[in-house]
Write a protein that holds these residues in place. Structure first.
Motif, short mmCIF file in Angstrom:
data_model
loop_
_atom_site.label_atom_id
_atom_site.label_comp_id
_atom_site.label_asym_id
_atom_site.label_seq_id
_atom_site.Cartn_x
_atom_site.Cartn_y
_atom_site.Cartn_z
N ARG A 8 -67.02 2.45 57.53
CA ARG A 8 -65.90 3.35 57.90
C ARG A 8 -65.51 3.15 59.37
N ALA A 11 -63.58 -0.13 59.65
CA ALA A 11 -62.22 0.02 59.13
C ALA A 11 -61.36 0.84 60.09
N ARG A 65 -55.06 0.34 55.92
CA ARG A 65 -56.00 0.08 54.81
C ARG A 65 -55.37 0.65 53.55
N LEU A 69 -62.74 1.88 50.57
CA LEU A 69 -63.69 0.89 51.06
C LEU A 69 -64.69 0.65 49.93
N SER A 76 -69.00 -6.11 50.96
CA SER A 76 -67.96 -5.09 51.00
C SER A 76 -66.61 -5.78 50.82
N ILE A 78 -62.28 -4.91 51.50
CA ILE A 78 -61.25 -4.02 52.03
C ILE A 78 -59.90 -4.67 51.78
N TRP A 80 -56.06 -4.75 52.95
CA TRP A 80 -55.27 -4.43 54.15
C TRP A 80 -53.80 -4.76 53.96
#
Length: 129
Positions: A8, A11, A65, A69, A76, A78, A80
């Motif tokens: 977090r 991000a 974002r 997540l 991981s 993400i 974007w």
């Protein structure tokens, strides 16, 4: 394996458009990134310098974002959206998925997947009157 808190924070740093800061704070010294099928680029300092050069070519970037997540062990992902405002005022946008591998609390590898054709002109600057 990173904590969700670390993911977090990473991000949030990127969404605050502190792209270089995210590299310096969260990437391991021997981290690498790769765009689509291009060869990887290695070394946190090299990656930070590359990002600085990219940012110097535009007037600004807005990072958003999209979605949650995703974290599973050392991996991981993400999604974007980036909006790049050029120095002439034109704006181009693209979306990408960052697939990440962590070693503890540090990002060790990041692979970006995007369609280069996705970068399209959103709007142009208003001509001076």
């Amino acid at each position: 394996m990173p904590s969700m808190e670390t993911l977090r924070a990473f991000a949030a740093t990127v969404e605050a458009n502190d792209h270089v800061g995210a590299i310096e704070r969260f990437y391991a010294p021997d981290a690498s990134t790769r765009e689509n099928e291009n060869p990887p680029i290695s070394g946190r300092d090299v990656l930070a310098a590359k990002e600085r050069a990219t940012l110097a070519r535009v007037a600004s970037v807005k990072t958003t974002r999209i979605g949650p997540l995703l974290l599973d062990g050392d991996r991981s992902a993400i999604r974007w959206r980036f909006e790049f405002t050029a120095k002439d005022g034109s704006v181009r946008a693209m979306e990408e998925v960052a697939w990440q591998t962590w070693r503890g609390e540090q990002l060790i590898e990041e692979h970006f997947f995007y369609d280069p054709a996705m970068i399209h002109k959103v709007r142009t600057a208003v001509a001076a009157e």
